[in-house]
Design a protein around this motif. Structure first.
Motif, short mmCIF file in Angstrom:
data_model
loop_
_atom_site.label_atom_id
_atom_site.label_comp_id
_atom_site.label_asym_id
_atom_site.label_seq_id
_atom_site.Cartn_x
_atom_site.Cartn_y
_atom_site.Cartn_z
N ILE A 1 0.86 -1.18 0.00
CA ILE A 1 0.00 0.00 0.00
C ILE A 1 0.90 1.23 0.00
CG2 ILE A 1 -1.79 1.25 1.28
CD1 ILE A 1 -2.57 -1.59 2.43
N SER A 2 0.99 1.89 -1.13
CA SER A 2 1.82 3.10 -1.22
C SER A 2 1.07 4.25 -0.56
CB SER A 2 2.10 3.47 -2.68
OG SER A 2 2.95 2.52 -3.27
N ALA A 3 1.76 4.94 0.35
CA ALA A 3 1.15 6.08 1.03
C ALA A 3 2.07 7.30 0.87
CB ALA A 3 0.91 5.75 2.50
N PRO A 4 2.04 7.90 -0.32
CA PRO A 4 2.92 9.04 -0.60
C PRO A 4 2.41 10.30 0.10
CG PRO A 4 1.54 8.60 -2.50
CD PRO A 4 1.17 7.57 -1.46
N PHE A 5 2.73 10.41 1.36
CA PHE A 5 2.05 11.37 2.21
C PHE A 5 3.03 12.10 3.11
CE2 PHE A 5 -0.14 12.40 6.17
CZ PHE A 5 -1.13 13.23 5.64
N SER A 6 2.90 13.45 3.20
CA SER A 6 3.85 14.20 4.02
C SER A 6 3.17 15.19 4.97
CB SER A 6 4.82 14.98 3.12
OG SER A 6 4.13 16.07 2.53
N GLY A 7 1.82 15.11 5.06
CA GLY A 7 1.07 16.13 5.82
C GLY A 7 1.27 16.10 7.32
N GLY A 8 1.85 15.01 7.84
CA GLY A 8 2.02 14.90 9.28
C GLY A 8 3.24 15.63 9.81
N GLN A 9 3.99 16.26 8.90
CA GLN A 9 5.17 17.03 9.32
C GLN A 9 5.46 18.07 8.22
OE1 GLN A 9 8.57 15.92 7.54
NE2 GLN A 9 6.83 15.59 6.16
N GLY A 10 6.38 18.96 8.51
CA GLY A 10 6.54 20.11 7.62
C GLY A 10 7.41 19.90 6.39
N LYS A 11 8.36 18.97 6.46
CA LYS A 11 9.33 18.86 5.36
C LYS A 11 8.72 18.18 4.14
CE LYS A 11 13.00 18.77 8.73
NZ LYS A 11 13.84 17.94 9.60
N SER A 12 9.19 18.58 2.97
CA SER A 12 8.69 17.86 1.80
C SER A 12 9.72 16.82 1.39
CB SER A 12 8.35 18.81 0.66
OG SER A 12 9.45 19.61 0.38
N GLY A 13 9.29 15.86 0.61
CA GLY A 13 10.18 14.81 0.12
C GLY A 13 9.79 13.42 0.59
N VAL A 14 9.20 13.36 1.81
CA VAL A 14 8.87 12.04 2.36
C VAL A 14 7.75 11.37 1.54
CG1 VAL A 14 7.23 12.85 4.15
CG2 VAL A 14 8.58 10.79 4.56
N GLU A 15 7.00 12.20 0.79
CA GLU A 15 5.96 11.63 -0.08
C GLU A 15 6.56 10.83 -1.25
OE1 GLU A 15 6.61 14.79 0.37
OE2 GLU A 15 6.89 15.78 -1.56
N ASP A 16 7.88 11.00 -1.49
CA ASP A 16 8.52 10.23 -2.57
C ASP A 16 9.09 8.90 -2.08
OD1 ASP A 16 7.94 12.28 -4.36
OD2 ASP A 16 9.78 13.37 -3.85
N GLY A 17 8.95 8.62 -0.79
CA GLY A 17 9.46 7.36 -0.24
C GLY A 17 8.98 6.12 -1.00
N PRO A 18 7.64 5.99 -1.18
CA PRO A 18 7.14 4.78 -1.84
C PRO A 18 7.73 4.57 -3.24
CG PRO A 18 5.32 6.02 -0.85
CD PRO A 18 6.55 6.86 -0.69
N GLU A 19 7.75 5.67 -4.00
CA GLU A 19 8.26 5.56 -5.37
C GLU A 19 9.72 5.10 -5.38
OE1 GLU A 19 7.50 9.23 -7.71
OE2 GLU A 19 9.50 8.79 -8.53
N GLN A 20 10.51 5.65 -4.47
CA GLN A 20 11.93 5.28 -4.41
C GLN A 20 12.11 3.83 -3.98
OE1 GLN A 20 14.88 7.04 -5.17
NE2 GLN A 20 13.38 8.28 -6.26
N LEU A 21 11.36 3.40 -2.98
CA LEU A 21 11.48 2.01 -2.52
C LEU A 21 11.12 1.05 -3.66
CD1 LEU A 21 9.95 2.50 1.04
CD2 LEU A 21 12.27 1.72 0.57
N ILE A 22 10.10 1.43 -4.41
CA ILE A 22 9.67 0.56 -5.52
C ILE A 22 10.70 0.61 -6.65
CG2 ILE A 22 7.91 0.29 -7.32
CD1 ILE A 22 5.83 0.96 -5.08
N LYS A 23 11.21 1.80 -6.93
CA LYS A 23 12.22 1.94 -7.99
C LYS A 23 13.44 1.05 -7.71
CE LYS A 23 15.32 5.29 -10.05
NZ LYS A 23 15.87 6.64 -9.90
N TYR A 24 13.81 0.96 -6.44
CA TYR A 24 15.00 0.17 -6.10
C TYR A 24 14.69 -1.29 -5.79
CZ TYR A 24 17.96 4.23 -6.54
OH TYR A 24 18.64 5.30 -7.06
#
Ligand SMILES: NC(=[NH2+])NCCC[C@H](N)C(=O)O
Ligand SMILES: [Mn+2]
Ligand SMILES: [Mn+2]
Length: 323
Positions: free
Chosen positions: A19-42
């Motif tokens: 279940i990909s959850a490309p989501f960053s609303g729980g904190q201020g920094k951006s980028g964590v929403e790209d976690g799923p894509e990167q894990l899948i890419k690798y």
């Protein structure tokens, strides 16, 4: 020595859903929403399929305009930041995880920030009311809307799933209030804690939650800590276990690309051993891997190390053995 591969009592058909959850609303920094894509890419999906699982990949947030939601400066309630965004997205994630459990498919939720833990552990406990949760993290993530100093909801998911301080919740989270089952203090345990806010310390103590900090890992060793943790949440050894894994539980030496790194954490092997051991119990039914933030990599190497740490956690959980 001989080793046998872990068996998965609750999944004889070896079906799993990423279940990909490309989501960053729980904190201020951006980028964590790209976690799923990167894990899948690798290689996340291929790695898990190689271990014999039939896999599906879904993204419950595909219809959400999360970029727009994150920019909405009016989305605040008292001290809490972005309650609308967090609640709307977490509700979709809850439904997806719940439906995966109902289909007897192992939910592997990849974040995204850890606010999604309110969804994953609520879906777990509403499927298995006698289940146990192991939360691996530098942080306790049990702040309530009253105790949070940062206002970031990724520091609060455990409090929501437990129904703590519900009088002061933003009304957005009424859907969690209405869920039949809440996580009880003897159903959750922590490993790896080393940055716990004062209000959180008080809650852990008052509720009697069995929490294992880095002090305990040093004192007793990771093998004994995992044994005690499993004994705490699964005393008869029969109940299903959900593992919620924040990569910042592991030392920044191995996983620096994360929003709130804290030094003095688990070594890579300690961090993986505990996953292997929980998988070996045969009771593991659900997994979250959160807080991989590729944008915070200071170099290509840090990027690769952090993503690979996430992939290793997934493989250990899904049955990879060393020999
Ligand atoms: N999921 C995380 N990385 N959480 C970090 C939380 C940090 C801090 N305790 C807070 O509430 O803001
Ligand atoms: Mn953390
Ligand atoms: Mn966390």
């Amino acid at each position: 020595m001989s080793f046998s591969e872990p068996s998965y009592k609750f999944y004889p058909n070896k079906n799993a859903t990423v279940i990909s959850a490309p989501f960053s609303g729980g904190q201020g920094k951006s980028g964590v929403e790209d976690g799923p894509e990167q894990l899948i890419k690798y290689g996340l999906l291929k790695d898990i399929e190689k271990l014999g699982w039939n896999l599906k990949n879904v993204n419950p947030l595909s219809e959400m305009d999360t970029d727009k939601m994150k920019k909405d400066e009016n989305d605040v309630y008292n001290n809490c930041k972005r309650p609308t965004m967090v609640s709307d997205c977490c509700k979709l994630i809850y439904n997806e995880v719940k439906s995966s459990y109902e289909k007897n498919s192992f939910p592997i939720t990849i974040g995204g920030d850890h606010s999604i833990g309110m969804s994953t552990i609520s879906a777990f406990i509403n499927t298995y009311p006698n289940g146990g949760i192991v939360w691996v993290d530098a942080h306790a993530d049990i702040n309530t809307p009253s105790t949070t100093e940062s206002g970031n909801l990724h520091g609060c998911p455990v409090a929501f799933a437990m129904g703590l301080d519900s009088e002061n919740w933003p009304p957005h989270f009424n859907w969690i209030k209405e869920l039949k089952t809440k996580v009880k203090p003897n159903q959750i345990t922590y490993i790896g804690l080393r940055d716990v806010d004062d209000g959180e310390k008080k809650l852990l103590k008052d509720l009697g939650i069995k929490a294992f900090s880095m002090y305990h890992v040093d004192k007793f060793g990771i093998n004994e800590v995992v044994r005690m943790a499993l004994e705490a949440v699964n005393p008869n050894g029969e109940n299903p276990i959900h593992l919620s894994y924040d990569v910042d539980g592991i030392d920044p030496m191995y996983a620096a690309a994360t929003g709130t790194p804290v030094r003095g954490g688990l070594t890579l092997r300690e961090g993986l051993f505990l996953v292997e051991e929980i998988a070996n119990s045969g009771n593991l039914v659900g997994l979250d891997i959160v807080e991989v933030n590729p944008a915070l990599s200071s170099s290509a190497q840090v990027h690769l190390e952090t993503v690979n740490t996430g992939l290793s956690i997934a493989r250990c959980a899904m049955g990879e053995t060393i020999l």
